[in-house]
Scaffold this motif. Structure first.
Motif, PDB file in Angstrom:
ATOM      1  N   MET A  88       6.732  13.576 -76.702  1.00  0.00           N
ATOM      2  CA  MET A  88       5.397  13.950 -76.257  1.00  0.00           C
ATOM      3  C   MET A  88       4.864  12.876 -75.327  1.00  0.00           C
ATOM      4  O   MET A  88       5.347  11.743 -75.327  1.00  0.00           O
ATOM      5  N   LEU A  89       3.853  13.255 -74.601  1.00  0.00           N
ATOM      6  CA  LEU A  89       3.104  12.320 -73.781  1.00  0.00           C
ATOM      7  C   LEU A  89       1.638  12.544 -74.103  1.00  0.00           C
ATOM      8  O   LEU A  89       1.144  13.678 -74.033  1.00  0.00           O
ATOM      9  N   SER A  90       0.951  11.475 -74.518  1.00  0.00           N
ATOM     10  CA  SER A  90      -0.488  11.606 -74.764  1.00  0.00           C
ATOM     11  C   SER A  90      -1.217  11.277 -73.464  1.00  0.00           C
ATOM     12  O   SER A  90      -0.816  10.379 -72.718  1.00  0.00           O
ATOM     13  N   VAL A  91      -2.278  12.026 -73.216  1.00  0.00           N
ATOM     14  CA  VAL A  91      -3.037  11.900 -71.965  1.00  0.00           C
ATOM     15  C   VAL A  91      -4.521  11.885 -72.307  1.00  0.00           C
ATOM     16  O   VAL A  91      -4.974  12.666 -73.148  1.00  0.00           O
ATOM     17  N   ALA A  92      -5.268  10.997 -71.660  1.00  0.00           N
ATOM     18  CA  ALA A  92      -6.705  10.884 -71.908  1.00  0.00           C
ATOM     19  C   ALA A  92      -7.500  11.364 -70.709  1.00  0.00           C
ATOM     20  O   ALA A  92      -7.174  11.026 -69.562  1.00  0.00           O
ATOM     21  N   LYS A  93      -8.548  12.145 -70.966  1.00  0.00           N
ATOM     22  CA  LYS A  93      -9.496  12.521 -69.912  1.00  0.00           C
ATOM     23  C   LYS A  93     -10.517  11.393 -69.831  1.00  0.00           C
ATOM     24  O   LYS A  93     -11.191  11.082 -70.798  1.00  0.00           O
ATOM     25  N   LEU A  94     -10.625  10.779 -68.668  1.00  0.00           N
ATOM     26  CA  LEU A  94     -11.406   9.557 -68.512  1.00  0.00           C
ATOM     27  C   LEU A  94     -12.874   9.786 -68.215  1.00  0.00           C
ATOM     28  O   LEU A  94     -13.646   8.828 -68.144  1.00  0.00           O
ATOM     29  N   THR A  95     -13.275  11.050 -68.038  1.00  0.00           N
ATOM     30  CA  THR A  95     -14.682  11.350 -67.769  1.00  0.00           C
ATOM     31  C   THR A  95     -15.195  12.353 -68.796  1.00  0.00           C
ATOM     32  O   THR A  95     -14.444  13.166 -69.327  1.00  0.00           O
ATOM     33  N   PHE A  96     -16.508  12.274 -69.068  1.00  0.00           N
ATOM     34  CA  PHE A  96     -17.130  13.215 -69.986  1.00  0.00           C
ATOM     35  C   PHE A  96     -17.242  14.586 -69.342  1.00  0.00           C
ATOM     36  O   PHE A  96     -17.612  14.706 -68.166  1.00  0.00           O
ATOM     37  N   GLU A  97     -16.960  15.636 -70.105  1.00  0.00           N
ATOM     38  CA  GLU A  97     -17.122  17.009 -69.630  1.00  0.00           C
ATOM     39  C   GLU A  97     -18.584  17.304 -69.301  1.00  0.00           C
ATOM     40  O   GLU A  97     -18.890  17.963 -68.328  1.00  0.00           O
ATOM     41  N   ARG A  98     -19.481  16.777 -70.114  1.00  0.00           N
ATOM     42  CA  ARG A  98     -20.886  17.170 -70.031  1.00  0.00           C
ATOM     43  C   ARG A  98     -21.620  16.609 -68.824  1.00  0.00           C
ATOM     44  O   ARG A  98     -22.587  17.191 -68.362  1.00  0.00           O
ATOM     45  N   ASN A  99     -21.154  15.447 -68.281  1.00  0.00           N
ATOM     46  CA  ASN A  99     -21.882  14.868 -67.144  1.00  0.00           C
ATOM     47  C   ASN A  99     -20.970  14.196 -66.110  1.00  0.00           C
ATOM     48  O   ASN A  99     -21.443  13.597 -65.163  1.00  0.00           O
ATOM     49  N   ASN A 100     -19.664  14.274 -66.324  1.00  0.00           N
ATOM     50  CA  ASN A 100     -18.661  13.723 -65.409  1.00  0.00           C
ATOM     51  C   ASN A 100     -18.745  12.195 -65.271  1.00  0.00           C
ATOM     52  O   ASN A 100     -18.171  11.629 -64.341  1.00  0.00           O
ATOM     53  N   LYS A 101     -19.465  11.526 -66.174  1.00  0.00           N
ATOM     54  CA  LYS A 101     -19.537  10.070 -66.148  1.00  0.00           C
ATOM     55  C   LYS A 101     -18.319   9.484 -66.859  1.00  0.00           C
ATOM     56  O   LYS A 101     -17.705  10.149 -67.696  1.00  0.00           O
ATOM     57  N   PRO A 102     -17.951   8.220 -66.553  1.00  0.00           N
ATOM     58  CA  PRO A 102     -16.792   7.609 -67.213  1.00  0.00           C
ATOM     59  C   PRO A 102     -16.958   7.570 -68.735  1.00  0.00           C
ATOM     60  O   PRO A 102     -18.035   7.265 -69.236  1.00  0.00           O
ATOM     61  N   ASN A 103     -15.882   7.897 -69.421  1.00  0.00           N
ATOM     62  CA  ASN A 103     -15.849   7.847 -70.879  1.00  0.00           C
ATOM     63  C   ASN A 103     -15.036   6.628 -71.288  1.00  0.00           C
ATOM     64  O   ASN A 103     -13.814   6.680 -71.363  1.00  0.00           O
ATOM     65  N   ARG A 104     -15.727   5.522 -71.552  1.00  0.00           N
ATOM     66  CA  ARG A 104     -15.018   4.286 -71.880  1.00  0.00           C
ATOM     67  C   ARG A 104     -14.407   4.326 -73.277  1.00  0.00           C
ATOM     68  O   ARG A 104     -13.663   3.414 -73.661  1.00  0.00           O
ATOM     69  N   HIS A 105     -14.677   5.367 -74.032  1.00  0.00           N
ATOM     70  CA  HIS A 105     -14.127   5.505 -75.378  1.00  0.00           C
ATOM     71  C   HIS A 105     -12.900   6.427 -75.429  1.00  0.00           C
ATOM     72  O   HIS A 105     -12.325   6.629 -76.491  1.00  0.00           O
ATOM     73  N   ALA A 106     -12.511   6.971 -74.277  1.00  0.00           N
ATOM     74  CA  ALA A 106     -11.440   7.977 -74.250  1.00  0.00           C
ATOM     75  C   ALA A 106     -10.133   7.445 -74.823  1.00  0.00           C
ATOM     76  O   ALA A 106      -9.477   8.138 -75.613  1.00  0.00           O
ATOM     77  N   LEU A 107      -9.748   6.230 -74.463  1.00  0.00           N
ATOM     78  CA  LEU A 107      -8.471   5.693 -74.947  1.00  0.00           C
ATOM     79  C   LEU A 107      -8.515   5.483 -76.461  1.00  0.00           C
ATOM     80  O   LEU A 107      -7.538   5.768 -77.162  1.00  0.00           O
ATOM     81  N   HIS A 108      -9.655   5.014 -76.950  1.00  0.00           N
ATOM     82  CA  HIS A 108      -9.836   4.858 -78.397  1.00  0.00           C
ATOM     83  C   HIS A 108      -9.668   6.209 -79.085  1.00  0.00           C
ATOM     84  O   HIS A 108      -8.965   6.330 -80.095  1.00  0.00           O
ATOM     85  N   ASP A 109     -10.300   7.224 -78.526  1.00  0.00           N
ATOM     86  CA  ASP A 109     -10.269   8.552 -79.159  1.00  0.00           C
ATOM     87  C   ASP A 109      -8.874   9.158 -79.138  1.00  0.00           C
ATOM     88  O   ASP A 109      -8.452   9.791 -80.113  1.00  0.00           O
ATOM     89  N   VAL A 110      -8.138   8.965 -78.045  1.00  0.00           N
ATOM     90  CA  VAL A 110      -6.750   9.456 -77.995  1.00  0.00           C
ATOM     91  C   VAL A 110      -5.919   8.721 -79.039  1.00  0.00           C
ATOM     92  O   VAL A 110      -5.098   9.330 -79.742  1.00  0.00           O
ATOM     93  N   GLY A 111      -6.145   7.421 -79.173  1.00  0.00           N
ATOM     94  CA  GLY A 111      -5.429   6.660 -80.198  1.00  0.00           C
ATOM     95  C   GLY A 111      -5.718   7.168 -81.602  1.00  0.00           C
ATOM     96  O   GLY A 111      -4.826   7.240 -82.449  1.00  0.00           O
ATOM     97  N   PHE A 112      -6.975   7.537 -81.842  1.00  0.00           N
ATOM     98  CA  PHE A 112      -7.351   8.077 -83.146  1.00  0.00           C
ATOM     99  C   PHE A 112      -6.625   9.410 -83.389  1.00  0.00           C
ATOM    100  O   PHE A 112      -6.107   9.663 -84.481  1.00  0.00           O
ATOM    101  N   ALA A 113      -6.575  10.249 -82.363  1.00  0.00           N
ATOM    102  CA  ALA A 113      -5.886  11.544 -82.496  1.00  0.00           C
ATOM    103  C   ALA A 113      -4.408  11.336 -82.815  1.00  0.00           C
ATOM    104  O   ALA A 113      -3.836  12.015 -83.680  1.00  0.00           O
TER     105      ALA A 113
END
Length: 197
Positions: A88-113
C-alpha cells in the motif's frame, strides 16, 4: 518468529507483539481482512473530521498493479517487500476540504489511520512494515496523485514468513533486538527536557 516489546509499564498485547518484519509469507490475505484493515483506518480520529488519508492498494494476485507499486520502492526495500502479498501507499491531503487552507495536522492524522490499520492487522496475525524508502515523485507520476496530496509511506502487509528466505544482511537485521528510547528522553513537564518521570 516473535519479537515482543520489553516494556517498562503494562501495554496491550497487540502493541507488545507488534513489530515490523522483513520476512513475509506469500500467502494471500483474505479480501475481507484487507477490507477490515482499511475500515479500521477509516475510523481513525482526525482534525475537524477531515479524514485526510487515502490509500493505494496492490495485491500479488494482480501482478501488473503489484509490480507498479513495488517499482516505487527503493531497491533495498524491494528486495524483501516483494514477498508481502499486500502493498500500500498512504497519501495525505495537505489542505482542508472546507476552506482549502493548509492542514498542518494531515500527516499526524494519516499516521493515526495507519496505526489503527496496524493494530487491526496484528489482531488477525498479520504484520505491517511501513517504509520511508520509496520514490514519492515516481508514485505521484505513476498514480496521478494531485498536487495538494503527499505520498507519505509505502506499507507491506502479510503473514510472517521464514527468515531463512532473507539474504544474510537482512536476516541479521531481522534477528537484531528491538530497542526504544527511555520515557525520560521524550516525556517532559515544566520545561523542555525536564523529565516527567
Amino acid at each position: 518468529m516473535e519479537k515482543p516489546a520489553i516494556n517498562q509499564y503494562p501495554i496491550h498485547e497487540l502493541i507488545k507483539q507488534r513489530w515490523s518484519p522483513l520476512a513475509f509469507d506469500a500467502r494471500p490475505i483474505e479480501p475481507t481482512k484487507i477490507a477490515s484493515l482499511l475500515e479500521a483506518a477509516r475510523w481513525a480520529a482526525s482534525c475537524f473530521n477531515e479524514q485526510p488519508w487515502s490509500f493505494i492498494v496492490a495485491t500479488q494476485d494482480n501482478s501488473q498493479e503489484y509490480e507498479k507499486l513495488l517499482s516505487c520502492l527503493v531497491e533495498a526495500n524491494q528486495k524483501w517487500a516483494k514477498n508481502a502479498p499486500l502493498l500500500m501507499l498512504s497519501v495525505a491531503k495537505l489542505t482542508f476540504e472546507r476552506n482549502n487552507k493548509p492542514n498542518r495536522h494531515a500527516l499526524h492524522d494519516v499516521g493515526f489511520a495507519v496505526g489503527n490499520l496496524t493494530l487491526q492487522a496484528q489482531s488477525f496475525g498479520l504484520f505491517v512494515h511501513q517504509m520511508g524508502g520509496f520514490d514519492g515523485d515516481k508514485a505521484r507520476s505513476l498514480y496521478n496523485i494531485p498536487q495538494d496530496y503527499e505520498p507519505i509511506a509505502a506499507i507491506a502487509v502479510g503473514y510472517p514468513g521464514n527468515i531463512n528466505q532473507l539474504d544474510e544482511d537482512l536476516k541479521q537485521r531481522e534477528l537484531s533486538p528491538r530497542s526504544r528510547k527511555p520515557l525520560t528522553d521524550f516525556v517532559f513537564r515544566g520545561n523542555w527536557g525536564q523529565p516527567y518521570f
